[in-house]
Design a protein around this motif. Sequence first.
Motif, PDB file in Angstrom:
ATOM      1  N   GLY A   1      48.859 -22.289  35.098  1.00  0.00           N
ATOM      2  CA  GLY A   1      50.440 -21.715  34.036  1.00  0.00           C
ATOM      3  C   GLY A   1      51.573 -22.237  34.370  1.00  0.00           C
ATOM      4  N   GLU A   2      52.593 -22.926  33.688  1.00  0.00           N
ATOM      5  CA  GLU A   2      54.093 -22.827  34.090  1.00  0.00           C
ATOM      6  C   GLU A   2      53.935 -24.287  34.891  1.00  0.00           C
ATOM      7  N   LYS A   3      53.039 -25.413  34.910  1.00  0.00           N
ATOM      8  CA  LYS A   3      52.308 -26.516  35.576  1.00  0.00           C
ATOM      9  C   LYS A   3      52.672 -26.225  36.974  1.00  0.00           C
ATOM     10  N   ALA A   4      52.647 -25.119  37.670  1.00  0.00           N
ATOM     11  CA  ALA A   4      52.651 -24.690  38.601  1.00  0.00           C
ATOM     12  C   ALA A   4      51.248 -25.723  39.121  1.00  0.00           C
ATOM     13  N   GLU A   5      51.232 -26.290  40.774  1.00  0.00           N
ATOM     14  CA  GLU A   5      50.442 -27.241  41.518  1.00  0.00           C
ATOM     15  C   GLU A   5      50.408 -27.445  42.453  1.00  0.00           C
ATOM     16  N   ASP A   6      49.062 -27.263  43.273  1.00  0.00           N
ATOM     17  CA  ASP A   6      48.683 -26.847  44.319  1.00  0.00           C
ATOM     18  C   ASP A   6      47.708 -28.897  45.267  1.00  0.00           C
ATOM     19  N   THR A   7      48.686 -28.775  46.349  1.00  0.00           N
ATOM     20  CA  THR A   7      47.648 -30.272  46.359  1.00  0.00           C
ATOM     21  C   THR A   7      47.030 -30.089  47.259  1.00  0.00           C
TER      22      THR A   7
ATOM     23  N   ALA B   1      61.897 -14.520  33.470  1.00  0.00           N
ATOM     24  CA  ALA B   1      60.435 -14.233  33.489  1.00  0.00           C
ATOM     25  C   ALA B   1      60.399 -15.835  33.888  1.00  0.00           C
ATOM     26  N   GLU B   2      61.976 -17.197  34.190  1.00  0.00           N
ATOM     27  CA  GLU B   2      61.101 -17.711  34.781  1.00  0.00           C
ATOM     28  C   GLU B   2      61.415 -17.366  36.692  1.00  0.00           C
ATOM     29  N   VAL B   3      62.516 -16.874  36.524  1.00  0.00           N
ATOM     30  CA  VAL B   3      62.702 -16.140  38.404  1.00  0.00           C
ATOM     31  C   VAL B   3      61.738 -15.737  39.049  1.00  0.00           C
ATOM     32  N   GLN B   4      61.098 -14.401  37.842  1.00  0.00           N
ATOM     33  CA  GLN B   4      60.136 -13.415  38.787  1.00  0.00           C
ATOM     34  C   GLN B   4      58.969 -14.237  38.972  1.00  0.00           C
ATOM     35  N   SER B   5      58.741 -15.630  38.068  1.00  0.00           N
ATOM     36  CA  SER B   5      57.369 -15.959  38.118  1.00  0.00           C
ATOM     37  C   SER B   5      57.243 -17.465  39.586  1.00  0.00           C
ATOM     38  N   ALA B   6      58.731 -17.504  39.609  1.00  0.00           N
ATOM     39  CA  ALA B   6      58.933 -18.647  40.422  1.00  0.00           C
ATOM     40  C   ALA B   6      58.873 -17.359  42.221  1.00  0.00           C
ATOM     41  N   SER B   7      59.354 -16.643  41.818  1.00  0.00           N
ATOM     42  CA  SER B   7      59.392 -15.244  43.323  1.00  0.00           C
ATOM     43  C   SER B   7      57.870 -14.985  43.312  1.00  0.00           C
ATOM     44  N   LEU B   8      57.299 -15.032  42.391  1.00  0.00           N
ATOM     45  CA  LEU B   8      55.630 -14.438  42.644  1.00  0.00           C
ATOM     46  C   LEU B   8      54.456 -15.694  43.535  1.00  0.00           C
TER      47      LEU B   8
ATOM     48  N   PRO C   1      52.712  -9.463  30.831  1.00  0.00           N
ATOM     49  CA  PRO C   1      50.830  -9.303  30.853  1.00  0.00           C
ATOM     50  C   PRO C   1      50.655 -11.034  31.488  1.00  0.00           C
ATOM     51  N   SER C   2      51.728 -12.065  31.230  1.00  0.00           N
ATOM     52  CA  SER C   2      51.473 -13.124  31.806  1.00  0.00           C
ATOM     53  C   SER C   2      52.044 -13.704  33.042  1.00  0.00           C
ATOM     54  N   LEU C   3      53.164 -12.692  33.784  1.00  0.00           N
ATOM     55  CA  LEU C   3      53.359 -12.641  34.684  1.00  0.00           C
ATOM     56  C   LEU C   3      52.539 -11.618  36.028  1.00  0.00           C
ATOM     57  N   ARG C   4      51.316 -11.374  35.387  1.00  0.00           N
ATOM     58  CA  ARG C   4      50.226 -10.204  35.716  1.00  0.00           C
ATOM     59  C   ARG C   4      49.154 -11.077  36.031  1.00  0.00           C
ATOM     60  N   ARG C   5      49.100 -12.397  35.559  1.00  0.00           N
ATOM     61  CA  ARG C   5      48.064 -13.055  35.858  1.00  0.00           C
ATOM     62  C   ARG C   5      48.462 -13.768  36.836  1.00  0.00           C
ATOM     63  N   GLU C   6      50.457 -14.244  36.482  1.00  0.00           N
ATOM     64  CA  GLU C   6      50.567 -14.911  37.687  1.00  0.00           C
ATOM     65  C   GLU C   6      50.037 -14.051  39.568  1.00  0.00           C
ATOM     66  N   ALA C   7      50.811 -12.299  39.200  1.00  0.00           N
ATOM     67  CA  ALA C   7      50.252 -11.756  40.211  1.00  0.00           C
ATOM     68  C   ALA C   7      49.350 -11.398  41.249  1.00  0.00           C
ATOM     69  N   ILE C   8      47.555 -11.744  39.991  1.00  0.00           N
ATOM     70  CA  ILE C   8      46.770 -11.524  40.124  1.00  0.00           C
ATOM     71  C   ILE C   8      46.726 -12.810  40.956  1.00  0.00           C
ATOM     72  N   GLU C   9      46.784 -13.932  40.531  1.00  0.00           N
ATOM     73  CA  GLU C   9      46.720 -15.601  41.047  1.00  0.00           C
ATOM     74  C   GLU C   9      46.700 -15.485  42.594  1.00  0.00           C
ATOM     75  N   VAL C  10      48.169 -14.271  42.853  1.00  0.00           N
ATOM     76  CA  VAL C  10      48.961 -14.685  44.021  1.00  0.00           C
ATOM     77  C   VAL C  10      48.272 -13.324  45.308  1.00  0.00           C
ATOM     78  N   LEU C  11      47.036 -12.144  44.445  1.00  0.00           N
ATOM     79  CA  LEU C  11      46.539 -11.302  45.241  1.00  0.00           C
ATOM     80  C   LEU C  11      45.128 -11.894  45.584  1.00  0.00           C
ATOM     81  N   PHE C  12      44.626 -13.083  44.481  1.00  0.00           N
ATOM     82  CA  PHE C  12      43.120 -12.990  44.886  1.00  0.00           C
ATOM     83  C   PHE C  12      43.295 -13.845  46.016  1.00  0.00           C
TER      84      PHE C  12
END
Length: 400
Positions: free
Chosen positions: A352-358, A153-160, A184-195
Amino acid sequence: WLQSAVLSSAKDAGPYLLESLAADGEYVKRNPAMLGRLASMIGARNDVKATGLTLQLLAKLDSADTQIAILDGLGQGSRNTSRPINRLWDDPPAELKPAVEKAMGIFVTAAGTAQDEKTTPAARLAAIRLLASGPFKLASEPLAAMLGARSSAEVQSASLKSLASFDDPKVADTVLAGWEGFSPSLRREAIEVLFARYDRLGKLLDAVEAKKVLASHIEAARAEALRKHADATIRNRATKLLAAQVITDRKKVLDEYKPSLELKGDLVRGRELFRKNCTACHRLEDTGFEVGANLTAALRNKTKDALLLDVLDPSREVDARYVNYQVTTTAERTISGILAVETPTSLTLRRGEKAEDTILRSQIDSIRATSKSLMPEEFEKQFDKQQLADLLEYLLGVTK
């Protein structure tokens, strides 16, 4: 604050300061994040000369970790400019071609490391993150492969997250190709990418129309945003395709799930449910990421009734620290998350997962607080009443 003051004063001296610091091995060990911060500032200036000097520096460095820190920072800083670094590789200005050719080898190595299942998880994740700053033609295939079920899941999330940084139209197709296998958590990250970009929303609605993505997979608040989108084509299609996806009455949901309070919960099952569904934003027993509230402290005085309300109606009373913000940049990128850091010159959003954007303030087109918690509503769709009882048992039992 002192470091921020120095960085904000560096201006044209940035590449030279970076070279001086990178040559000091002891300094790099003591301040590993500083090179990335400085490189990010250089990238955000979008200056060809400064970028060229920074890329030339990479060829002089022996430490792969230092090279990665600088390239990663340069990529993050340039991401919200009119010329992000991952566009540079295919058609660089003439004066940057020699430096670009030397830097390309770093990305080739990163692509190999990212896919090497025998290397350490930390090294793989760092390589995946680095690919976000590289050429899409090199990064796209390994990132797509790592979205498969064989990856953690960590690798998939980082790839997204890395895919999100590219503006290539194929990003949406790549993300949607793996949709059916996402948790479900990866789908939320995927939605973040698509939006994140306007041109991906049409592909998402195409997938909904083809029933590859079920309307129920899109959170009600996101569906509502699509039905109110500024673009008439997106708005009209979303109104038709997501008609049934309305924001649910939280009171009705609470009443429906109240029997969970009377059921005997199982702490062990609750722990597994927490680790599967909640660790992207919460941390307990040294597992997960502390993005939302500190649960160890917050749960000490909670009753079961109050906790049920927090889980099923997270936006009812939102702590100002955890309100979800949405920023649209001048490069037409949309970013969401809680406001983690605010300085006179920039904002940092965390999700999620402490991903940050500055984002530099100069790169912000608009910002608004959504009045919603970072924690999504309709959490009940992932639990039946017994599972919710198990989750409550774990949350209250483990913090006693």
